[in-house]
Design a protein around this motif. Sequence first.
Motif, short mmCIF file in Angstrom:
data_model
loop_
_atom_site.label_atom_id
_atom_site.label_comp_id
_atom_site.label_asym_id
_atom_site.label_seq_id
_atom_site.Cartn_x
_atom_site.Cartn_y
_atom_site.Cartn_z
N VAL A 1 -62.19 46.16 7.41
CA VAL A 1 -62.29 44.70 7.44
C VAL A 1 -61.79 44.16 8.78
CG1 VAL A 1 -61.47 42.56 6.37
CG2 VAL A 1 -62.10 44.50 4.93
N LEU A 2 -60.66 44.72 9.26
CA LEU A 2 -60.11 44.27 10.56
C LEU A 2 -60.56 45.17 11.70
CD1 LEU A 2 -56.49 43.25 9.50
CD2 LEU A 2 -58.55 41.85 9.59
N GLY A 3 -61.54 46.01 11.44
CA GLY A 3 -62.20 46.78 12.49
C GLY A 3 -61.30 47.77 13.22
N GLY A 4 -60.23 48.20 12.62
CA GLY A 4 -59.33 49.14 13.28
C GLY A 4 -58.39 48.50 14.27
N ALA A 5 -58.44 47.18 14.41
CA ALA A 5 -57.59 46.50 15.40
C ALA A 5 -56.10 46.68 15.15
CB ALA A 5 -57.94 45.01 15.44
N PRO A 6 -55.61 46.73 13.90
CA PRO A 6 -54.17 46.94 13.72
C PRO A 6 -53.64 48.19 14.43
CG PRO A 6 -55.13 46.19 11.67
CD PRO A 6 -56.28 46.45 12.61
N ALA A 7 -54.44 49.26 14.45
CA ALA A 7 -53.97 50.48 15.11
C ALA A 7 -53.81 50.27 16.62
CB ALA A 7 -54.94 51.63 14.84
N LEU A 8 -54.59 49.34 17.21
CA LEU A 8 -54.50 49.08 18.65
C LEU A 8 -53.15 48.49 19.03
CD1 LEU A 8 -58.05 47.54 19.31
CD2 LEU A 8 -57.31 49.91 19.66
N ILE A 9 -52.47 47.85 18.08
CA ILE A 9 -51.17 47.23 18.39
C ILE A 9 -50.04 47.97 17.69
CG2 ILE A 9 -52.14 44.96 18.87
CD1 ILE A 9 -51.38 44.10 16.04
N GLY A 10 -50.30 49.24 17.36
CA GLY A 10 -49.25 50.09 16.82
C GLY A 10 -49.09 50.07 15.32
N LEU A 11 -49.94 49.32 14.62
CA LEU A 11 -49.84 49.26 13.16
C LEU A 11 -50.70 50.37 12.57
CD1 LEU A 11 -49.98 45.40 12.54
CD2 LEU A 11 -48.00 46.89 12.85
N VAL A 12 -50.19 51.58 12.66
CA VAL A 12 -50.91 52.76 12.18
C VAL A 12 -50.49 53.04 10.74
CG1 VAL A 12 -51.13 53.73 14.49
CG2 VAL A 12 -49.07 54.24 13.12
N PRO A 13 -51.23 53.91 10.04
CA PRO A 13 -50.85 54.23 8.66
C PRO A 13 -49.39 54.68 8.57
CG PRO A 13 -53.00 55.14 9.13
CD PRO A 13 -52.47 54.61 10.44
N GLY A 14 -48.72 54.18 7.53
CA GLY A 14 -47.31 54.48 7.34
C GLY A 14 -46.38 53.42 7.88
N THR A 15 -46.91 52.51 8.74
CA THR A 15 -46.07 51.44 9.27
C THR A 15 -46.28 50.12 8.52
OG1 THR A 15 -47.74 50.84 10.94
CG2 THR A 15 -46.09 52.49 11.57
N VAL A 16 -47.47 49.91 7.99
CA VAL A 16 -47.76 48.74 7.17
C VAL A 16 -48.65 49.18 6.01
CG1 VAL A 16 -47.59 47.04 9.04
CG2 VAL A 16 -49.79 48.14 8.57
N PHE A 17 -48.71 48.35 4.97
CA PHE A 17 -49.59 48.57 3.82
C PHE A 17 -49.35 49.93 3.17
CE2 PHE A 17 -52.85 46.07 6.58
CZ PHE A 17 -52.14 44.91 6.40
N GLN A 18 -48.10 50.38 3.16
CA GLN A 18 -47.82 51.68 2.55
C GLN A 18 -48.11 51.63 1.06
OE1 GLN A 18 -45.69 49.82 4.35
NE2 GLN A 18 -44.43 51.05 5.74
N PRO A 19 -48.65 52.71 0.50
CA PRO A 19 -48.90 52.73 -0.95
C PRO A 19 -47.64 52.43 -1.74
CG PRO A 19 -50.00 54.57 0.11
CD PRO A 19 -49.14 53.93 1.17
N GLY A 20 -47.76 51.52 -2.69
CA GLY A 20 -46.63 51.10 -3.51
C GLY A 20 -45.88 49.91 -2.96
N ALA A 21 -46.08 49.60 -1.66
CA ALA A 21 -45.46 48.40 -1.08
C ALA A 21 -46.29 47.18 -1.47
CB ALA A 21 -45.36 48.55 0.43
N GLY A 22 -45.83 45.99 -1.07
CA GLY A 22 -46.57 44.77 -1.37
C GLY A 22 -45.62 43.61 -1.62
N SER A 23 -46.03 42.70 -2.46
CA SER A 23 -45.20 41.53 -2.79
C SER A 23 -44.65 41.67 -4.20
CB SER A 23 -46.02 40.23 -2.66
OG SER A 23 -47.15 40.26 -3.52
N ASP A 24 -43.43 41.21 -4.36
CA ASP A 24 -42.75 41.26 -5.66
C ASP A 24 -41.95 39.97 -5.78
OD1 ASP A 24 -41.28 41.75 -7.92
OD2 ASP A 24 -40.52 43.71 -7.28
N ASP A 25 -42.52 38.99 -6.45
CA ASP A 25 -41.95 37.64 -6.49
C ASP A 25 -41.50 37.30 -7.90
OD1 ASP A 25 -42.75 37.57 -3.85
OD2 ASP A 25 -44.61 36.47 -4.29
N ARG A 26 -40.36 36.62 -7.98
CA ARG A 26 -39.81 36.22 -9.27
C ARG A 26 -39.65 34.71 -9.31
NH1 ARG A 26 -36.53 41.13 -11.28
NH2 ARG A 26 -37.04 42.73 -9.73
N TYR A 27 -40.09 34.13 -10.44
CA TYR A 27 -40.02 32.69 -10.63
C TYR A 27 -39.28 32.40 -11.93
CZ TYR A 27 -44.00 32.94 -7.38
OH TYR A 27 -44.82 33.22 -6.31
N ALA A 28 -38.32 31.51 -11.87
CA ALA A 28 -37.61 31.06 -13.07
C ALA A 28 -37.66 29.54 -13.10
CB ALA A 28 -36.16 31.55 -13.05
#
Length: 826
Positions: free
Chosen positions: A419-446
């Motif tokens: 989707v982003l055409g591989g551009a994240p890797a050009l700025i050092g965002l290679v696999p394992g640095t972002v979007f790691q499996p199991g990571a993401g958002s975890d939000d709590r609302y009360a």
Amino acid sequence: MRTKHLLRSSALVGVMAAAFATSVQAQEETGGREIEEIVVTAQKREQSLQDVPIVVTSVSGELLRDAGVRDIRELTVLTPGLTVTSTSNETIVTARVRGVGTVGDNPGLESSVGVVIDGVYRPRNGVSFGDLGEVTRIEVLKGPQGTLFGKNTSAGVINIITAGPTEDVQAQSEVTVGDYEQFGFSGSLSGPITEGVTGRIFAAARQRNGYQDIITGPGPRGQHDDNNQNFYTVRGQLQFEPTDDITFRLIGDYTKRNEDCCVGTQLFVGQGLAGQPGRGQMIDAVRPGSLDLTSTPFDRLGYANRPTDQRVEDRGVSGELTWRLAPGMSLTSITAWRKWNAETGQDSDFTAADLVYRPNDGSNNVQFKQFSQELRLAGDAMDGRLNWLVGGFYAEEDLDTRSVLSYGTDYYAYYAGRVLGGAPALIGLVPGTVFQPGAGSDDRYAQDGKSWALFTNNSFAITDALELTVGLRYTKDKKTLVTDYSTTGSSCDQGEAAFPILVGAVGAATATRIAGGLCLNSQNNDFDELGLLTQKRTEEEVTGTAKLAYRWNDDIMTYASYSRGYKAGGFNLDREQLITLTPAGTPNFTADPDTSFGGEFVDSYELGAKTSWLDNSLLLNAAVFYQKFEDFQLNTFVGTAFVVETLPKVTSRGVDVDFIYLPPIDGLTFQGGVTYAETEIGDFTAADLINPTRFTSLRRLPGAQLSFAPRWSASLAGSYERDVFSGLKLRANLSGKFTSRYNTGSDLHPVKEQDSMVLVNGRIGIGAQDESWTVELWANNLFDKEYVQVGFNGPYQVDEAVDAISVYDAFLGAPRTVGATLRFRY
């Protein structure tokens, strides 16, 4: 065209009113069949349907049973102008009346159409979704009910009255079998327990395999079907009458569901542009065979690699005290406590690739706890010419939700790599640095909500024929929300910092698009910097109604009414962010600490007539209505998050017609109606929105017909009963619902449009004349109509500017199901 329809609607009511002088002469002999008085409680007191100056569709328990209606979604087949849909799981249910309702995927929004069961208001439509059990009747009140029914509602109320204890012993049971290995059992027992005490208990359990086949991918999902059914429910009642003047009813219920629902299907898959593959092709390249690239949703084939468990518990207890203090005066108290919680898993990309998901370990959940208290003092005076009512209402609602969205093993390869055409890797965002499996958002609302109200509703007979009703309600609503955001595997800070490098490498326009892709709400750890965020809002509003009714004779009553309705504001329980530019021209994506939205208001006007014809064998009721909504609360899924906007103006105008007819054929009954509604959004610009940047997503809305708002809606149910052979009775029912074309997406994208359709349910049975046993054959969606419940943007698969590369998904309506039911009455 609009003028013609409104003129026709006005003429209909006018002709009915003008015909009163000759109605008796126009009646025909029908063999003595008359419609028994239909009692409703639309004004919190028992009245004949024909005396109530409100549009009410009343459905008896007998007709509900004949039509196979067990929940509020199935109720739509019997009610013109009512639409009920469910989406990503069956805890997310939305009811709409005359095209107006609240999209239910966001628990921060209250319901435009309220659901009240045995006098107890349910906080959201999904909380009231389940087997209703034995029902005396259901009343669908159309238009704002801003005076008498629990919390204020801006579009209508579904008032459900379940069967209570009986003085004599009654017992019944039923067994149901059907296709998709459906099996169900229910039973009830009612009668006296001791002197002055009666009781009723009902229990049911139902199971069914799913009607959607699932192709699974890598991951923990082992279930190869979806949309199954597996639940049980118990409801018990005790009624005490210690004196002739005091009645107390105690009701308790418990329901547990453990089901799998719901996997969306591909409604439209763009085939890409020259040199630019579509998002569907990108997913297929990462994980071949992961989705339907042919846009054939009614193959009923879904794709998922993650479980879609929905584990729901609903429980509650209520006590209703009625105390006749004096002749013509009574006090009613309804005290209720309820708890509802749902733990849901989801394959959130609706493909067999492992992109994003909500875990099914119980961490993704919603819980409502509600305490409510209502007091009403009512009576009559002036020899019955004045019926008065004053009361108070209090509700305390605790809403706790945890929203977890995690990256799967294929997300980086799909999103960063394609989707982003591989551009994240050009700025050092290679696999394992972002979007790691199991990571993401975890939000709590009360969220803690408290609502107080004082109300009064009074009817005064000015003359024997002319009656004035005036109602008034003061409401104070207070909400406090505490939010805790947590983000892992984020990419936004890095994307913003590397923006100048991206500009140099790919140009400013592409760099801006890539930065936006790296700073989606769930990928922005600026939200974490808000810490434990507290928001508060308080609203005070006055609503009410005025109705003037004139009874021309025993057969015709006409009325004019005005109602002011209101639905409280609240908070969007999802991430919202703001986009600005730094002095250097770098985009800055910041967390918005204010997710609040204001209340929704409506002014409603009606002219109606309640009439009886043909020696009371035909009841024909009609009304012309005009409703103007201000600050209409719109909840829209844009493919990556839910956004809540308040539209400046929505209008709904048209006509409602309901009828019940006993033709001169013994045993035959018809009930139905027609609703014509032009429910349209007023013109608005970006500057009219809470957040002007959302206008792009909502650009199709100004001046358009609101989503889920068919112009025409009609229902017709026919029941036939007669004795056959020796000691046997035949009973049959055919119920159908027509809706004209409407759009199922809140953004009104054309691909989400549903064509006009007719849904039909049928049932035929034979049994003993005393109904000690009956066997029935039935079919729901008899002609296997294919239709879309809700169309939506494929998560992380839509480019708002280019449909040719986008994927749009849908939750489908149920196919034809058939089966048999064996009933016993003891």
